[in-house]
Design a protein around this motif. Structure first.
Motif, PDB file in Angstrom:
ATOM      1  N   LEU A   4      -4.949  -3.660   9.614  1.00 11.04           N
ATOM      2  CA  LEU A   4      -6.115  -4.158  10.340  1.00 11.04           C
ATOM      3  C   LEU A   4      -6.538  -5.534   9.839  1.00 11.04           C
ATOM      4  CD1 LEU A   4      -8.211  -0.871  10.464  1.00 11.04           C
ATOM      5  CD2 LEU A   4      -7.215  -2.055  12.443  1.00 11.04           C
ATOM      6  N   THR A   5      -6.504  -5.714   8.531  1.00 14.83           N
ATOM      7  CA  THR A   5      -6.878  -7.006   7.947  1.00 14.83           C
ATOM      8  C   THR A   5      -5.955  -8.097   8.451  1.00 14.83           C
ATOM      9  OG1 THR A   5      -7.731  -5.906   5.965  1.00 14.83           O
ATOM     10  CG2 THR A   5      -7.236  -8.256   5.790  1.00 14.83           C
ATOM     11  N   GLU A   6      -4.663  -7.823   8.454  1.00  9.37           N
ATOM     12  CA  GLU A   6      -3.693  -8.836   8.904  1.00  9.37           C
ATOM     13  C   GLU A   6      -3.874  -9.162  10.380  1.00  9.37           C
ATOM     14  OE1 GLU A   6       1.105  -9.775   8.660  1.00  9.37           O
ATOM     15  OE2 GLU A   6       0.376  -7.746   8.282  1.00  9.37           O
ATOM     16  N   GLN A   7      -4.183  -8.159  11.181  1.00 10.09           N
ATOM     17  CA  GLN A   7      -4.356  -8.379  12.615  1.00 10.09           C
ATOM     18  C   GLN A   7      -5.544  -9.286  12.920  1.00 10.09           C
ATOM     19  OE1 GLN A   7      -4.735  -4.430  14.213  1.00 10.09           O
ATOM     20  NE2 GLN A   7      -2.527  -4.012  14.150  1.00 10.09           N
ATOM     21  N   ARG A   8      -6.519  -9.344  12.014  1.00  9.99           N
ATOM     22  CA  ARG A   8      -7.761 -10.056  12.298  1.00  9.99           C
ATOM     23  C   ARG A   8      -7.910 -11.355  11.511  1.00  9.99           C
ATOM     24  NH1 ARG A   8     -11.544  -4.564  12.233  1.00  9.99           N
ATOM     25  NH2 ARG A   8     -10.379  -3.520  13.899  1.00  9.99           N
ATOM     26  N   LEU A   9      -6.831 -11.860  10.962  1.00 11.15           N
ATOM     27  CA  LEU A   9      -6.918 -13.053  10.123  1.00 11.15           C
ATOM     28  C   LEU A   9      -7.511 -14.242  10.864  1.00 11.15           C
ATOM     29  CD1 LEU A   9      -3.508 -13.000   8.185  1.00 11.15           C
ATOM     30  CD2 LEU A   9      -5.766 -12.300   7.361  1.00 11.15           C
ATOM     31  N   GLY A  10      -7.189 -14.364  12.137  1.00  7.87           N
ATOM     32  CA  GLY A  10      -7.641 -15.538  12.879  1.00  7.87           C
ATOM     33  C   GLY A  10      -9.091 -15.489  13.317  1.00  7.87           C
ATOM     34  N   ALA A  15      -9.088 -10.716  -2.411  1.00  9.18           N
ATOM     35  CA  ALA A  15      -7.910 -11.400  -2.962  1.00  9.18           C
ATOM     36  C   ALA A  15      -6.695 -11.150  -2.077  1.00  9.18           C
ATOM     37  CB  ALA A  15      -7.649 -10.917  -4.384  1.00  9.18           C
ATOM     38  N   VAL A  16      -6.569  -9.925  -1.568  1.00  9.08           N
ATOM     39  CA  VAL A  16      -5.459  -9.614  -0.658  1.00  9.08           C
ATOM     40  C   VAL A  16      -5.599 -10.429   0.627  1.00  9.08           C
ATOM     41  CG1 VAL A  16      -4.412  -7.814   0.757  1.00  9.08           C
ATOM     42  CG2 VAL A  16      -5.083  -7.312  -1.592  1.00  9.08           C
ATOM     43  N   LEU A  17      -6.819 -10.521   1.145  1.00  7.13           N
ATOM     44  CA  LEU A  17      -7.075 -11.300   2.355  1.00  7.13           C
ATOM     45  C   LEU A  17      -6.647 -12.752   2.164  1.00  7.13           C
ATOM     46  CD1 LEU A  17      -8.392 -11.756   5.152  1.00  7.13           C
ATOM     47  CD2 LEU A  17     -10.584 -12.042   3.959  1.00  7.13           C
ATOM     48  N   ARG A  18      -6.986 -13.325   1.012  1.00 10.27           N
ATOM     49  CA  ARG A  18      -6.616 -14.711   0.737  1.00 10.27           C
ATOM     50  C   ARG A  18      -5.093 -14.881   0.742  1.00 10.27           C
ATOM     51  NH1 ARG A  18      -9.958 -15.314  -2.993  1.00 10.27           N
ATOM     52  NH2 ARG A  18      -8.659 -14.741  -4.766  1.00 10.27           N
ATOM     53  N   GLY A  22       0.808  -1.209   0.000  1.00  2.67           N
ATOM     54  CA  GLY A  22       0.000   0.000   0.000  1.00  2.67           C
ATOM     55  C   GLY A  22       0.842   1.261   0.000  1.00  2.67           C
ATOM     56  N   ARG A  23       0.289   2.330  -0.593  1.00  2.00           N
ATOM     57  CA  ARG A  23       1.007   3.609  -0.648  1.00  2.00           C
ATOM     58  C   ARG A  23       0.393   4.644   0.294  1.00  2.00           C
ATOM     59  NH1 ARG A  23       0.164   2.484  -6.111  1.00  2.00           N
ATOM     60  NH2 ARG A  23      -1.335   4.204  -6.278  1.00  2.00           N
ATOM     61  N   SER A  24      -0.919   4.766   0.280  1.00  2.00           N
ATOM     62  CA  SER A  24      -1.576   5.793   1.097  1.00  2.00           C
ATOM     63  C   SER A  24      -1.694   5.321   2.544  1.00  2.00           C
ATOM     64  CB  SER A  24      -2.961   6.094   0.539  1.00  2.00           C
ATOM     65  OG  SER A  24      -3.802   4.966   0.690  1.00  2.00           O
ATOM     66  N   PRO A  25      -1.733   6.267   3.494  1.00  2.00           N
ATOM     67  CA  PRO A  25      -1.890   5.889   4.910  1.00  2.00           C
ATOM     68  C   PRO A  25      -3.162   5.075   5.157  1.00  2.00           C
ATOM     69  CG  PRO A  25      -1.246   8.193   4.720  1.00  2.00           C
ATOM     70  CD  PRO A  25      -1.555   7.726   3.331  1.00  2.00           C
ATOM     71  N   GLU A  26      -4.249   5.425   4.458  1.00  2.00           N
ATOM     72  CA  GLU A  26      -5.513   4.710   4.662  1.00  2.00           C
ATOM     73  C   GLU A  26      -5.406   3.249   4.243  1.00  2.00           C
ATOM     74  OE1 GLU A  26      -6.307   9.034   4.182  1.00  2.00           O
ATOM     75  OE2 GLU A  26      -5.205   7.545   2.989  1.00  2.00           O
ATOM     76  N   LEU A  27      -4.780   3.012   3.099  1.00  2.00           N
ATOM     77  CA  LEU A  27      -4.686   1.630   2.636  1.00  2.00           C
ATOM     78  C   LEU A  27      -3.700   0.839   3.490  1.00  2.00           C
ATOM     79  CD1 LEU A  27      -5.866  -0.276   0.579  1.00  2.00           C
ATOM     80  CD2 LEU A  27      -3.887   0.109  -0.857  1.00  2.00           C
ATOM     81  N   ARG A  28      -2.595   1.453   3.880  1.00  2.00           N
ATOM     82  CA  ARG A  28      -1.648   0.753   4.735  1.00  2.00           C
ATOM     83  C   ARG A  28      -2.319   0.373   6.061  1.00  2.00           C
ATOM     84  NH1 ARG A  28       3.691   0.989   2.916  1.00  2.00           N
ATOM     85  NH2 ARG A  28       4.459   0.465   4.996  1.00  2.00           N
ATOM     86  N   ARG A  29      -3.138   1.257   6.587  1.00  2.00           N
ATOM     87  CA  ARG A  29      -3.851   0.950   7.817  1.00  2.00           C
ATOM     88  C   ARG A  29      -4.875  -0.155   7.589  1.00  2.00           C
ATOM     89  NH1 ARG A  29      -3.863  -0.145  12.948  1.00  2.00           N
ATOM     90  NH2 ARG A  29      -5.737   0.507  14.058  1.00  2.00           N
ATOM     91  N   ALA A  30      -5.560  -0.119   6.447  1.00  2.00           N
ATOM     92  CA  ALA A  30      -6.535  -1.170   6.124  1.00  2.00           C
ATOM     93  C   ALA A  30      -5.846  -2.526   6.023  1.00  2.00           C
ATOM     94  CB  ALA A  30      -7.248  -0.834   4.815  1.00  2.00           C
ATOM     95  N   ALA A  86     -13.318  -0.626   6.626  1.00  2.00           N
ATOM     96  CA  ALA A  86     -13.581   0.675   6.002  1.00  2.00           C
ATOM     97  C   ALA A  86     -13.968   1.718   7.048  1.00  2.00           C
ATOM     98  CB  ALA A  86     -14.686   0.533   4.949  1.00  2.00           C
ATOM     99  N   VAL A  87     -14.805   1.321   8.005  1.00  2.00           N
ATOM    100  CA  VAL A  87     -15.219   2.263   9.056  1.00  2.00           C
ATOM    101  C   VAL A  87     -14.004   2.738   9.850  1.00  2.00           C
ATOM    102  CG1 VAL A  87     -16.447   2.438  11.260  1.00  2.00           C
ATOM    103  CG2 VAL A  87     -17.572   1.406   9.284  1.00  2.00           C
ATOM    104  N   GLU A  88     -13.096   1.820  10.169  1.00  2.00           N
ATOM    105  CA  GLU A  88     -11.959   2.175  11.018  1.00  2.00           C
ATOM    106  C   GLU A  88     -10.937   3.053  10.301  1.00  2.00           C
ATOM    107  OE1 GLU A  88     -10.316  -0.290  13.925  1.00  2.00           O
ATOM    108  OE2 GLU A  88     -11.886  -1.821  13.769  1.00  2.00           O
ATOM    109  N   VAL A  89     -10.875   2.969   8.975  1.00  2.00           N
ATOM    110  CA  VAL A  89      -9.953   3.858   8.251  1.00  2.00           C
ATOM    111  C   VAL A  89     -10.683   5.107   7.744  1.00  2.00           C
ATOM    112  CG1 VAL A  89      -8.436   1.960   7.596  1.00  2.00           C
ATOM    113  CG2 VAL A  89     -10.249   2.675   6.020  1.00  2.00           C
ATOM    114  N   ARG A  90     -11.962   5.237   8.128  1.00  4.91           N
ATOM    115  CA  ARG A  90     -12.761   6.416   7.823  1.00  4.91           C
ATOM    116  C   ARG A  90     -12.938   6.648   6.325  1.00  4.91           C
ATOM    117  NH1 ARG A  90     -10.561  10.724  12.454  1.00  4.91           N
ATOM    118  NH2 ARG A  90     -11.056   9.377  14.239  1.00  4.91           N
ATOM    119  N   LEU A  91     -13.234   5.546   5.647  1.00  7.18           N
ATOM    120  CA  LEU A  91     -13.583   5.616   4.229  1.00  7.18           C
ATOM    121  C   LEU A  91     -14.869   4.834   4.014  1.00  7.18           C
ATOM    122  CD1 LEU A  91     -10.162   4.991   2.413  1.00  7.18           C
ATOM    123  CD2 LEU A  91     -11.407   7.146   2.527  1.00  7.18           C
ATOM    124  N   ALA A  92     -15.657   5.276   3.064  1.00  9.64           N
ATOM    125  CA  ALA A  92     -16.821   4.488   2.667  1.00  9.64           C
ATOM    126  C   ALA A  92     -16.336   3.201   2.024  1.00  9.64           C
ATOM    127  CB  ALA A  92     -17.669   5.274   1.678  1.00  9.64           C
TER     128      ALA A  92
END
Length: 250
Positions: free
Chosen positions: A154-160, A193-196, A143-151, A169-175
């Motif tokens: 968060l995704t990686e932290q919640r894999l389990g 696909a990224v999650l997979r 990711g390049r933007s702060p929002e996507l890097r944060r997304a 999306a709510v936590e990074v304040r984007l629709a």
């Protein structure tokens, strides 16, 4: 005179990401544990079955999630030609792993290499330079933007557990629609696909870390079906989780 090529073997405790740039062509890999590598907006995991070939003076970012023993090689720029790309991550074949193990004898030293050692390092370079033409698909975007890097974080932290795109999306304040568009623009991939890929990478890290049963690893990284986990793993790596773990230890 520093050797034209030498082996770098050392055990490291876990440590956060740090920038790394060396003036030699760098074959970066681990003999135990795994390394995380980030560059050019992408991230890779390097268990013992994989390596990164990095051109001299190419900056990278490396982190150590768990204790790791490196088994890397540094080539003087006059000892070998430049790699086929500034950075490539690929699977090591049995010949490359055998040559790596044999080259461990020659660390950094002012003594010149013996003719036998030069032949070994040259053979290792020839094999790995060729493997670098077939990069591994097991990579996730950084990711390049702060929002996507944060997304992504968060995704990686919640894999389990249960991870929902709408919650991220709510936590990074984007629709959700805006975040989906951000994924497409910055990664050329959907969030799913990224999650997979993240789940497969997390599974590879667990496979390299010890003897945790494959079924348990599947649940740890968020799969509720062993067959679905095996299918996703094989689609991305070309091997089953059991076969991939065996490749670390062969």
């Amino acid at each position: 005179m520093t050797r034209g090529a030498y082996s770098f073997v050392r055990t490291f405790a876990p440590e956060p990401a740090r920038d790394l740039c060396v003036d030699r062509h760098y074959l970066l890999c681990a003999s135990a544990g795994s390394l995380r590598l980030e560059a050019h907006g992408q991230a890779w995991l390097l268990p013992p079955a994989r390596a990164a070939l990095i051109e001299a003076c190419q900056p990278i970012r490396v982190s150590i999630p768990r204790p790791v023993t490196t088994a890397s090689i540094l080539f003087d720029t006059e000892f070998t030609p430049a790699p086929p790309a500034p950075l490539t991550v690929f699977d090591l074949n049995p010949l490359a792993r055998t040559l790596l193990a044999e080259c461990r004898t020659w660390g950094e030293d002012d003594e010149p290499l013996t003719a036998y050692a030069e032949t070994l390092f040259a053979a290792l370079a020839a094999v790995t330079w060729r493997l670098a033409h077939q990069p591994s698909p097991v990579v996730v975007p950084a990711g390049r933007s702060p929002e996507l890097r944060r997304a992504l974080e968060l995704t990686e932290q919640r894999l389990g557990g249960e991870v929902r795109f709408e919650d991220v999306a709510v936590e990074v304040r984007l629709a959700p629609r805006s975040l989906a568009r951000r994924f497409e623009e910055e990664t050329s991939m959907t969030w799913r696909a990224v999650l997979r890929r993240m789940r497969v990478l997390a599974a590879i890290e667990e496979l390299a870390a010890g003897d945790t049963p494959v079924t348990k690893i599947a649940f740890m990284v968020g799969y509720t079906s062993l067959s679905a986990f095996n299918a996703a793993f094989r689609e991305l790596t070309g091997r089953t989780p059991t076969e991939y773990r065996a490749s670390f230890r062969s």
